[in-house]
Design a protein around this motif. Sequence first.
Motif, PDB file in Angstrom:
ATOM      1  N   SER A 162       0.748  -1.357  -0.120  1.00 42.75           N
ATOM      2  CA  SER A 162      -0.017  -0.040   0.027  1.00 42.75           C
ATOM      3  C   SER A 162       0.933   1.233  -0.171  1.00 42.75           C
ATOM      4  O   SER A 162       0.386   2.272  -0.504  1.00 42.75           O
ATOM      5  CB  SER A 162      -0.966   0.041   1.283  1.00 42.75           C
ATOM      6  N   ARG A 175       3.414   6.241  -2.407  1.00 46.30           N
ATOM      7  CA  ARG A 175       4.547   6.773  -3.074  1.00 46.30           C
ATOM      8  C   ARG A 175       4.199   7.309  -4.570  1.00 46.30           C
ATOM      9  O   ARG A 175       4.809   8.369  -4.959  1.00 46.30           O
ATOM     10  CB  ARG A 175       5.699   5.849  -3.011  1.00 46.30           C
ATOM     11  N   SER A 206       4.272  10.497   3.007  1.00 48.83           N
ATOM     12  CA  SER A 206       3.996  10.490   4.181  1.00 48.83           C
ATOM     13  C   SER A 206       3.336  11.835   4.730  1.00 48.83           C
ATOM     14  O   SER A 206       2.441  12.135   5.637  1.00 48.83           O
ATOM     15  CB  SER A 206       5.125  10.212   5.479  1.00 48.83           C
ATOM     16  N   ALA A 227      -0.026  11.605   3.079  1.00 47.67           N
ATOM     17  CA  ALA A 227      -0.772  10.693   3.694  1.00 47.67           C
ATOM     18  C   ALA A 227      -1.705  11.014   4.976  1.00 47.67           C
ATOM     19  O   ALA A 227      -2.478  10.349   5.671  1.00 47.67           O
ATOM     20  CB  ALA A 227       0.040   9.355   4.066  1.00 47.67           C
ATOM     21  N   ARG A 268      -6.635   9.847   2.029  1.00 52.93           N
ATOM     22  CA  ARG A 268      -6.830   8.487   2.461  1.00 52.93           C
ATOM     23  C   ARG A 268      -8.181   7.893   1.896  1.00 52.93           C
ATOM     24  O   ARG A 268      -8.392   6.760   1.648  1.00 52.93           O
ATOM     25  CB  ARG A 268      -6.827   8.329   3.710  1.00 52.93           C
ATOM     26  N   ARG A 285       0.358   0.824   6.951  1.00 52.62           N
ATOM     27  CA  ARG A 285       0.116   1.319   8.159  1.00 52.62           C
ATOM     28  C   ARG A 285      -1.094   0.900   8.931  1.00 52.62           C
ATOM     29  O   ARG A 285      -1.165   0.907  10.095  1.00 52.62           O
ATOM     30  CB  ARG A 285       0.641   2.943   8.159  1.00 52.62           C
ATOM     31  N   ASP A 286      -1.939   1.066   7.973  1.00 45.16           N
ATOM     32  CA  ASP A 286      -3.445   0.921   8.552  1.00 45.16           C
ATOM     33  C   ASP A 286      -4.225  -0.320   7.899  1.00 45.16           C
ATOM     34  O   ASP A 286      -5.330  -0.166   7.644  1.00 45.16           O
ATOM     35  CB  ASP A 286      -4.150   2.324   8.187  1.00 45.16           C
ATOM     36  N   ARG A 303      17.114   0.008   5.463  1.00 45.24           N
ATOM     37  CA  ARG A 303      16.664   0.870   4.504  1.00 45.24           C
ATOM     38  C   ARG A 303      17.929   1.305   3.762  1.00 45.24           C
ATOM     39  O   ARG A 303      17.955   1.429   2.513  1.00 45.24           O
ATOM     40  CB  ARG A 303      15.869   2.269   5.375  1.00 45.24           C
ATOM     41  N   ARG A 309       9.463  10.524   9.798  1.00 41.93           N
ATOM     42  CA  ARG A 309       8.385   9.996   8.918  1.00 41.93           C
ATOM     43  C   ARG A 309       7.451   9.089  10.043  1.00 41.93           C
ATOM     44  O   ARG A 309       6.188   8.917  10.085  1.00 41.93           O
ATOM     45  CB  ARG A 309       8.958   8.919   7.888  1.00 41.93           C
ATOM     46  N   ASP A 334       3.759   9.556  11.120  1.00 40.60           N
ATOM     47  CA  ASP A 334       2.866   8.541  10.657  1.00 40.60           C
ATOM     48  C   ASP A 334       2.191   7.873  11.905  1.00 40.60           C
ATOM     49  O   ASP A 334       0.867   7.599  11.880  1.00 40.60           O
ATOM     50  CB  ASP A 334       3.513   7.023   9.930  1.00 40.60           C
ATOM     51  N   ARG A 359      -0.319  11.200  13.441  1.00 42.55           N
ATOM     52  CA  ARG A 359      -1.531  11.795  12.413  1.00 42.55           C
ATOM     53  C   ARG A 359      -2.997  11.320  13.237  1.00 42.55           C
ATOM     54  O   ARG A 359      -3.030  10.447  13.529  1.00 42.55           O
ATOM     55  CB  ARG A 359      -1.411  11.401  11.045  1.00 42.55           C
TER      56      ARG A 359
HETATM   57  O1  C5P Z   1       5.481   1.917   3.439  1.00 40.21           O
HETATM   58  P1  C5P Z   1       6.149   2.757   2.637  1.00 40.21           P
HETATM   59  O2  C5P Z   1       7.555   3.493   3.429  1.00 40.21           O
HETATM   60  O3  C5P Z   1       6.264   2.648   1.236  1.00 40.21           O
HETATM   61  O4  C5P Z   1       5.123   4.084   2.853  1.00 40.21           O
HETATM   62  C1  C5P Z   1       5.365   5.414   2.535  1.00 40.21           C
HETATM   63  C2  C5P Z   1       4.519   6.265   3.179  1.00 40.21           C
HETATM   64  O5  C5P Z   1       3.007   5.969   2.923  1.00 40.21           O
HETATM   65  C3  C5P Z   1       4.583   5.949   4.751  1.00 40.21           C
HETATM   66  O6  C5P Z   1       5.437   6.706   5.546  1.00 40.21           O
HETATM   67  C4  C5P Z   1       3.064   6.611   5.120  1.00 40.21           C
HETATM   68  O7  C5P Z   1       2.867   7.881   5.626  1.00 40.21           O
HETATM   69  C5  C5P Z   1       2.402   6.414   3.981  1.00 40.21           C
HETATM   70  N1  C5P Z   1       1.381   5.085   4.271  1.00 40.21           N
HETATM   71  C6  C5P Z   1       0.239   5.189   4.690  1.00 40.21           C
HETATM   72  N2  C5P Z   1      -0.751   4.024   5.148  1.00 40.21           N
HETATM   73  C7  C5P Z   1      -0.487   2.996   4.189  1.00 40.21           C
HETATM   74  C8  C5P Z   1       0.903   2.758   3.800  1.00 40.21           C
HETATM   75  C9  C5P Z   1       1.944   3.694   3.472  1.00 40.21           C
HETATM   76  O8  C5P Z   1       0.013   6.276   5.303  1.00 40.21           O
HETATM   77  N3  C5P Z   1      -1.082   1.877   4.388  1.00 40.21           N
END
Ligand code: C5P
Length: 218
Positions: free
Chosen positions: A34, A39, A98, A101, A107, A128-129, A155, A178, A182, A185
């Motif tokens: 996700s 991204r 982020s 997001a 969202r 994340r969710d 990373r 980040r 995350d 929020r």
């Molecule tokens: O997992 P990844 O590092 O690729 O995610 C990039 C950003 O996208 C996260 O730091 C987060 O803010 C957001 N994200 C999110 N909800 C998700 C996946 C990613 O808010 N389910």
Amino acid sequence: MNNPVLTIDGPSGAGKGTVSRVIANQKGWHYLDSGSIYRSLAIAVLDQSVNLESKAEIVQLAKNMTLEFSGVEVLAVKLNGIDITARLATETTGSIASQIAVIPEVRAVLLQKQRDFRQAPGLVADGRDMGTVVFSEANYKVFLTASAEKRALRRYKQLIEKGFNANLGQITQEIESRDLRDSQRATAPLAQAEGALYVDSTDKTVEQVIAEILSFML
Ligand code: C5P
């Protein structure tokens, strides 16, 4: 919509992507990364030079963007028909992702795009969710984490392997800010879902983490 779902949530660099891919492969299930959706939207925002304060414009971009995914081992993504795969992994993209997001309307627009991945015979969804919001009815939920130092190091190695320049100190700072954004929020913050298996991968191998999750799913 009764196809089984395994959700794997956690902070960046916890190993969600690697673990999710292996489990999806083993089970023959689909895989949703996700983060790549957020991204991709970040790349659209950068390319259109949209100001991060212009929420309405960002929501419009999210509504209008078309995404095509291919590959599992290496995820390839086309945004509005253009291959953006090489730009997905950078910390700049992650940081913009982020920041956008946090916008609740963004969202909401992306919710259905993610739920569409729930197809037979099953889905592994990482983010994340996933377990708290997008697939709150998931059959199996995991919260995967690791120490901030270990996550920054992972990373860093990933970026070097992909041929990017990377600086460990800078990555540590970016990951920390980040994570903070995350988790704090108001809408769909990073959190352990109720009933989720908590796995700390700091001192575990990928194989150990996978074995732990697979036995939880029995
Ligand atoms: O997992 P990844 O590092 O690729 O995610 C990039 C950003 O996208 C996260 O730091 C987060 O803010 C957001 N994200 C999110 N909800 C998700 C996946 C990613 O808010 N389910």
